[in-house]
Design a protein around this motif. Structure first.
Motif, PDB file in Angstrom:
ATOM      1  N   HIS A  62      -8.515   3.530  -5.589  1.00 55.00           N
ATOM      2  CA  HIS A  62      -9.592   4.524  -5.709  1.00 55.00           C
ATOM      3  C   HIS A  62      -8.987   5.923  -5.660  1.00 55.00           C
ATOM      4  O   HIS A  62      -8.893   6.527  -4.591  1.00 55.00           O
ATOM      5  CB  HIS A  62     -10.594   4.375  -4.560  1.00 55.00           C
ATOM      6  N   HIS A 240     -10.675  -7.672  -1.776  1.00 50.21           N
ATOM      7  CA  HIS A 240     -10.225  -7.451  -0.384  1.00 50.21           C
ATOM      8  C   HIS A 240     -10.743  -8.468   0.631  1.00 50.21           C
ATOM      9  O   HIS A 240     -11.351  -8.117   1.628  1.00 50.21           O
ATOM     10  CB  HIS A 240     -10.500  -6.020   0.080  1.00 50.21           C
ATOM     11  N   ASP A 316      -6.433  -1.763  -2.290  1.00 51.12           N
ATOM     12  CA  ASP A 316      -7.660  -1.009  -1.975  1.00 51.12           C
ATOM     13  C   ASP A 316      -7.285   0.395  -1.499  1.00 51.12           C
ATOM     14  O   ASP A 316      -7.903   0.944  -0.594  1.00 51.12           O
ATOM     15  CB  ASP A 316      -8.511  -1.743  -0.930  1.00 51.12           C
TER      16      ASP A 316
HETATM   17 ZN    ZN Z   1     -12.191  -0.722  -2.807  1.00 50.00          ZN
END
Ligand code: ZN
Length: 464
Positions: A62, A240, A316
């Motif tokens: 991200h 995740h 992540d």
């Molecule tokens: Zn994420």
């Protein structure tokens, strides 16, 4: 025409380990053979005593992402530069559809975020928040643009969460268009009730982020996601995955022959809730979702990687600085921006703690961090392979290089490391992206903006 010859290395793919040279021409692998004579290559890389791996692929990052009134600290330039230094040559990031808008608007927004900045090749998943009247055709439109995967949230009510009907419709659409649905699987409605109760009792410290998200809430959502996918006749990919409870659901589904897939991340493999036992507000560094779990989960996740109940390790990566971003939740853990940094350290950590301890073979390591992500997300064999015709995304890996992970020396634009002081053996010596040496001995040599958007194919590995 530019040519590079990599000589004397040991190639490691998901299947084989063997001595061979690689000839690169115009960014692609032109030849792989036991011994390729140097006729007049523009550049020769001596990989003696080195491993030669397909570049790492991190399908969960991200960069420059808005969250809770702030934005993740790495943009596409700083984040992908750090990724490259750690041996990752491709990321798949997430565009976020704003409610009541077209997915195309979000795609345009994220292309702009990456433009002129991104240092390695990148793809985009689309986060679906709203399937109004045109939503399903919107998904087909995205598939035509190479967005071959969508992410839906079963958590974060009133922000990102969608209901089961929406999830089921989206899965049904992918059964037709061949995209892959990625699920954030936690029961957000129930978690919200637990969270509100905690706050009412004055429990506002960061540790309550972890204590209000039970593993059963994750397992229930994983079970439901897989059941919905089964009914829709589509594969599903759980992002995740953090706990044994949730892993058991994936394993059971796979034992039944269902196309259910899951990734986990280094933080769930190497850190536990005990790492949050730190003074003051410091535990906020470990506030991300799902949270860190009890230590007994860790060996189960490693087992899952080993036995293919888990197929991918991603990060992540979603960094927020401790000093001026995490602090937003000083008096209320629900206001702490959720996320942690990691894109730079994935290969180092999984190599050291997986291969170095004998839990994973080198081939399984490559499969988890490169080849399977490429297959599942429609990039194989252009990415994730060392085959003639593949992009020359290659890591010259020194299996004996020693490195200590620290915020003082890392390249991510964030003021702490979740793995501060972790000592690893094995690191990227050189990193090539489409034949260009973009990292040499920890130094980034590439240019911001050189990365290309990847149009990924539908009906990737999850459909086979
Ligand atoms: Zn994420």
């Amino acid at each position: 025409m530019s040519t590079t010859l990599i000589q004397n290395g040991t190639l490691v793919t998901d299947r084989h380990t063997f001595h061979a040279d690689i000839l690169i021409e115009n960014g692609r692998i032109r030849d792989v053979a036991p011994s390729i004579p140097n006729t007049n290559a523009d550049r020769v890389i001596d990989a003696a005593h080195m491993l030669v791996l397909p570049g790492g692929i991190d399908v969960h990052t991200h960069m420059d992402m808005p969250f809770g009134g702030t934005t993740s600290a790495d943009d596409f330039e700083t984040g992908t530069r750090a990724a490259a230094i750690g041996g990752t040559t491709t990321i798949v990031d997430f565009a976020i559809q704003a409610k009541a808008t077209k997915m195309r608007d979000a795609l345009d927004t994220w292309w702009k975020k990456a433009e002129g900045k991104v240092c390695i090749d990148y793809g985009l998943h689309m986060i679906v928040t709203d399937l109004g009247t045109s939503g399903l055709e919107d998904m087909d439109d995205m598939v035509r643009e190479g967005v071959a995967s969508f992410k839906l949230f079963m958590a974060y009510p009133n922000v990102l969460m969608v209901d089961d009907a929406t999830i089921f419709k989206a899965l049904g659409q992918t059964a037709k268009n061949g995209a892959l649905i990625c699920m954030h699987a936690e029961n957000g409605s129930v978690i919200d009730v637990i969270v509100q109760k905690a706050l009412a009792e004055g429990k506002t410290a960061p540790i309550y982020h972890a204590l209000t998200r039970p593993t059963r809430a994750e397992a229930e959502a994983v079970h439901r996601a897989i059941a919905l996918a089964e009914m829709a006749g589509a594969p599903v990919y759980i992002v995740h995955l953090s706990s044994e409870d949730a892993l058991n659901q994936v394993r059971e589904a796979r034992d039944r022959g269902l196309p259910a897939f899951a990734e986990t991340c280094p933080q769930y493999l190497l850190l536990s809730i005990n790492d949050m036992d730190k003074p003051g507000f410091e535990p906020a560094k470990y506030v991300f979702t799902p949270p860190l779990r009890e230590p007994h989960n860790l060996p189960k996740l490693w087992d899952g990687l080993r036995h293919d109940h888990l197929q991918v390790v991603s990060t992540d990566h979603c960094p927020f600085c401790f000093a001026d971003q995490k602090i937003l939740g000083k008096d209320d853990f629900t206001k702490i921006p959720n996320g942690g940094p990691g894109v730079e350290n994935r290969l180092q950590l999984i190599h050291h703690h997986g291969v170095g301890t004998g839990r994973l073979s080198l081939n399984r390591f490559v499969e988890l961090v490169s080849t399977t992500p490429a297959r599942l997300f429609g990039m194989y064999p252009r990415k994730g392979a060392l085959e003639v015709g593949s992009d020359a995304d290659i890591v010259i890996w020194d299996p004996n290089a020693e490195h200590t992970i620290s915020a003082a020396t890392h390249h991510m634009r964030v003021d702490y490391s979740m793995f501060e002081g972790f000592h690893v053996r094995g690191n990227a010596r050189q990193v090539l992206s489409r034949g260009e040496v973009i990292v040499d001995q920890g130094k980034f040599l590439g240019k911001a903006g050189r990365g290309q958007y990847l149009r990924r194919a539908a009906r990737g590995g999850a459909w086979k």
